[in-house]
Design a protein around this motif. Structure first.
Motif, PDB file in Angstrom:
ATOM      1  N   ARG A 161     125.805 104.385 111.722  1.00 46.86           N
ATOM      2  CA  ARG A 161     126.006 105.781 111.244  1.00 46.86           C
ATOM      3  C   ARG A 161     125.046 106.102 109.596  1.00 46.86           C
ATOM      4  N   ARG A 162     125.213 104.746 109.548  1.00 40.55           N
ATOM      5  CA  ARG A 162     124.510 105.454 107.412  1.00 40.55           C
ATOM      6  C   ARG A 162     123.307 104.823 107.455  1.00 40.55           C
ATOM      7  N   THR A 163     122.731 104.568 108.565  1.00 41.91           N
ATOM      8  CA  THR A 163     121.600 103.709 108.797  1.00 41.91           C
ATOM      9  C   THR A 163     120.557 104.525 109.208  1.00 41.91           C
ATOM     10  N   ALA A 164     121.079 104.925 110.805  1.00 39.38           N
ATOM     11  CA  ALA A 164     121.042 106.390 110.908  1.00 39.38           C
ATOM     12  C   ALA A 164     120.580 107.684 109.953  1.00 39.38           C
ATOM     13  N   VAL A 165     121.686 108.009 109.134  1.00 38.25           N
ATOM     14  CA  VAL A 165     121.186 108.593 108.115  1.00 38.25           C
ATOM     15  C   VAL A 165     120.097 108.763 107.455  1.00 38.25           C
ATOM     16  N   MET A 166     119.894 107.418 107.001  1.00 34.41           N
ATOM     17  CA  MET A 166     118.835 107.138 105.911  1.00 34.41           C
ATOM     18  C   MET A 166     117.403 107.262 106.553  1.00 34.41           C
ATOM     19  N   ALA A 167     117.547 106.606 107.694  1.00 30.63           N
ATOM     20  CA  ALA A 167     116.228 106.717 108.565  1.00 30.63           C
ATOM     21  C   ALA A 167     116.349 107.929 109.418  1.00 30.63           C
ATOM     22  N   VAL A 212     113.674 116.927  95.223  1.00 35.38           N
ATOM     23  CA  VAL A 212     114.053 116.043  96.717  1.00 35.38           C
ATOM     24  C   VAL A 212     115.246 115.218  96.687  1.00 35.38           C
ATOM     25  N   LEU A 213     115.176 114.432  95.238  1.00 32.75           N
ATOM     26  CA  LEU A 213     116.447 113.931  95.379  1.00 32.75           C
ATOM     27  C   LEU A 213     117.730 114.828  95.241  1.00 32.75           C
ATOM     28  N   VAL A 214     117.452 115.727  94.620  1.00 33.10           N
ATOM     29  CA  VAL A 214     118.679 116.760  95.379  1.00 33.10           C
ATOM     30  C   VAL A 214     118.898 116.533  96.275  1.00 33.10           C
ATOM     31  N   GLY A 215     117.869 116.943  97.727  1.00 33.88           N
ATOM     32  CA  GLY A 215     117.801 117.654  98.934  1.00 33.88           C
ATOM     33  C   GLY A 215     118.427 116.261  99.299  1.00 33.88           C
ATOM     34  N   PHE A 216     117.818 114.369  99.051  1.00 28.60           N
ATOM     35  CA  PHE A 216     119.058 113.704  99.454  1.00 28.60           C
ATOM     36  C   PHE A 216     120.100 113.274  99.460  1.00 28.60           C
ATOM     37  N   PHE A 217     120.684 113.602  98.130  1.00 25.67           N
ATOM     38  CA  PHE A 217     122.342 113.830  98.017  1.00 25.67           C
ATOM     39  C   PHE A 217     123.128 114.873  98.736  1.00 25.67           C
ATOM     40  N   ALA A 218     122.073 115.800  99.603  1.00 28.92           N
ATOM     41  CA  ALA A 218     122.808 117.101 100.100  1.00 28.92           C
ATOM     42  C   ALA A 218     123.049 117.253 101.208  1.00 28.92           C
ATOM     43  N   TRP A 219     121.779 116.058 101.517  1.00 28.58           N
ATOM     44  CA  TRP A 219     121.646 115.141 103.497  1.00 28.58           C
ATOM     45  C   TRP A 219     122.669 113.975 103.887  1.00 28.58           C
ATOM     46  N   THR A 220     122.526 113.428 102.940  1.00 24.35           N
ATOM     47  CA  THR A 220     124.160 112.049 102.768  1.00 24.35           C
ATOM     48  C   THR A 220     124.818 112.399 103.060  1.00 24.35           C
ATOM     49  N   ASP A 221     125.571 113.901 101.933  1.00 27.67           N
ATOM     50  CA  ASP A 221     126.811 114.034 102.352  1.00 27.67           C
ATOM     51  C   ASP A 221     127.190 115.312 103.549  1.00 27.67           C
ATOM     52  N   LEU A 222     126.132 115.531 103.564  1.00 25.87           N
ATOM     53  CA  LEU A 222     126.568 116.866 104.520  1.00 25.87           C
ATOM     54  C   LEU A 222     126.354 115.849 106.133  1.00 25.87           C
ATOM     55  N   PHE A 223     125.299 114.300 106.272  1.00 22.26           N
ATOM     56  CA  PHE A 223     125.923 114.179 107.543  1.00 22.26           C
ATOM     57  C   PHE A 223     126.771 112.848 107.618  1.00 22.26           C
ATOM     58  N   GLN A 224     126.871 112.507 106.215  1.00 25.22           N
ATOM     59  CA  GLN A 224     128.320 111.160 106.332  1.00 25.22           C
ATOM     60  C   GLN A 224     130.069 112.394 106.193  1.00 25.22           C
ATOM     61  N   GLY A 225     129.932 113.178 106.555  1.00 24.13           N
ATOM     62  CA  GLY A 225     131.030 114.736 106.878  1.00 24.13           C
ATOM     63  C   GLY A 225     131.217 114.214 105.087  1.00 24.13           C
ATOM     64  N   ARG A 226     131.262 114.482 104.642  1.00 22.74           N
ATOM     65  CA  ARG A 226     132.136 114.803 102.658  1.00 22.74           C
ATOM     66  C   ARG A 226     131.827 116.089 102.243  1.00 22.74           C
ATOM     67  N   ALA A 227     130.970 116.209 103.221  1.00 26.50           N
ATOM     68  CA  ALA A 227     130.506 118.421 102.958  1.00 26.50           C
ATOM     69  C   ALA A 227     130.686 119.009 104.406  1.00 26.50           C
ATOM     70  N   ALA A 228     131.395 120.245 103.967  1.00 29.92           N
ATOM     71  CA  ALA A 228     132.010 120.957 105.843  1.00 29.92           C
ATOM     72  C   ALA A 228     130.202 122.027 106.272  1.00 29.92           C
ATOM     73  N   THR A 229     129.682 122.112 105.126  1.00 26.74           N
ATOM     74  CA  THR A 229     128.171 122.786 105.519  1.00 26.74           C
ATOM     75  C   THR A 229     127.170 122.511 104.224  1.00 26.74           C
ATOM     76  N   PRO A 230     126.307 123.157 104.620  1.00 26.50           N
ATOM     77  CA  PRO A 230     124.977 122.462 104.253  1.00 26.50           C
ATOM     78  C   PRO A 230     125.618 123.256 102.761  1.00 26.50           C
ATOM     79  N   HIS A 231     125.725 124.715 102.704  1.00 22.90           N
ATOM     80  CA  HIS A 231     125.762 125.082 101.217  1.00 22.90           C
ATOM     81  C   HIS A 231     126.579 123.861 100.528  1.00 22.90           C
ATOM     82  N   ASP A 232     127.534 123.512 100.812  1.00 25.18           N
ATOM     83  CA  ASP A 232     128.485 122.778 100.119  1.00 25.18           C
ATOM     84  C   ASP A 232     127.895 121.605  99.666  1.00 25.18           C
ATOM     85  N   ALA A 233     127.388 120.856 100.940  1.00 22.06           N
ATOM     86  CA  ALA A 233     126.461 119.460 100.335  1.00 22.06           C
ATOM     87  C   ALA A 233     125.617 120.564  99.049  1.00 22.06           C
TER      88      ALA A 233
END
Length: 294
Positions: A161-167, A212-233
């Motif tokens: 799942r982590r690899t798919a998120v990075m891809a 872009v780096l801010v968006g990267f951390f938000a992307w990983t938090d959202l799709f790894q389940g560490r944030a419920a919504t994009p705003h929280d991520a």
């Protein structure tokens, strides 16, 4: 004896009285050569006279001739070019034909469908970087589990799942962004001094990659389940303690890489060059986003 010919003492040959040879022997000046239409013939005049010159040449000039040292230099240059060509053929024959076909196919796809090709390339290399980060992170745990009591819960497996998120990040966000960003840089930043242009491109790249780096951390938090919504991520990414160290590492790591990107690498292959170097950068960012370090 014909009236237009003359015989010189001790000579068995008869020469035309109007010939240049006859004029030279008699001490006269030879006639200037003419073309078929009777116009004076003018030889190319390239350099100042250093020795004897033809009588028909203007004063101070001689017919251009290639100096000996130039001829030798040209011969050496042609020999070196031929040797380089033969070495290139030998090196090309040493590489398997499948590699040549793959390189030709990639170059053709990069020309015909640049956006799709660069997005897929970035996705694949981002996945490889994440797998590299996971293998490096799992090595100490594997050694500890082999030294201590065995346990079936040792995290020696691969987190797909982590690899798919990075891809997904590489194919959806990073690849298209790099495509449009580097094309825009090549068109927009044109300065009279090439070194100033390179420095400005590197500075603009560092500024552009902060969000872009801010968006990267938000992307990983959202799709790894560490944030419920994009705003929280997004809020977690901006307030993350890993953001500032990652920005500093971005400046240090990519300054040297982009010094080659904007001076040596051809513009159509900027994204490929950046994606190849992003294998290690993706490994670093993937480890940092999971709370670890490499």
């Amino acid at each position: 004896q014909h009236p237009s010919t003359t015989t010189f003492p001790g000579s068995r040959f008869m020469l035309n009285r109007n010939s240049n040879v006859t004029r030279l022997i008699r001490g006269g000046i030879p006639r200037q050569p003419t073309t078929r239409r009777g116009r004076p013939f003018r030889a190319p005049l390239r350099r100042k006279a250093t020795g004897a010159q033809p009588p028909w040449a203007p004063h101070g000039y001689v017919v251009s001739e290639t100096p000996h040292e130039y001829r030798y230099a040209l011969q050496l240059a042609s020999a070196a070019a031929g040797a380089s060509y033969m070495l290139g053929l030998r090196a090309r024959s040493a590489v398997p034909s499948s590699v040549h076909r793959a390189a030709d196919a990639y170059a053709r796809a990069n020309t015909e469908r640049p956006l799709l090709t660069r997005a897929v390339t970035t996705a694949v290399l981002a996945a490889i970087g994440d797998l590299l980060a996971q293998s490096v992170a799992s090595a100490p745990r594997a050694e500890a589990s082999s030294a201590g009591p065995s346990s079936s819960s040792g995290g020696g497996g691969c987190d797909l799942r982590r690899t798919a998120v990075m891809a997904g990040w590489g194919g959806v966000c990073a690849g298209p962004f790099n495509h449009f960003w580097y094309n825009w840089l090549e068109r927009a930043v044109v300065l009279r001094n090439p070194m100033h242009a390179v420095g400005l491109k590197i500075a603009l790249d560092h500024v552009a990659y902060a969000p872009v780096l801010v968006g990267f951390f938000a992307w990983t938090d959202l799709f790894q389940g560490r944030a419920a919504t994009p705003h929280d991520a997004l809020r977690q990414a901006v307030c993350s303690e890993h953001l500032a160290p990652t920005l500093r590492a971005n400046v240090v790591a990519w300054t040297a890489v982009h010094a080659l990107t904007f001076t040596v690498v051809p513009p159509p292959y900027h994204v490929l060059w950046v994606s190849v170097n992003s294998v290690f950068w993706s490994a670093y960012c993937s480890s940092v986003s999971e709370g670890g370090s490499i």
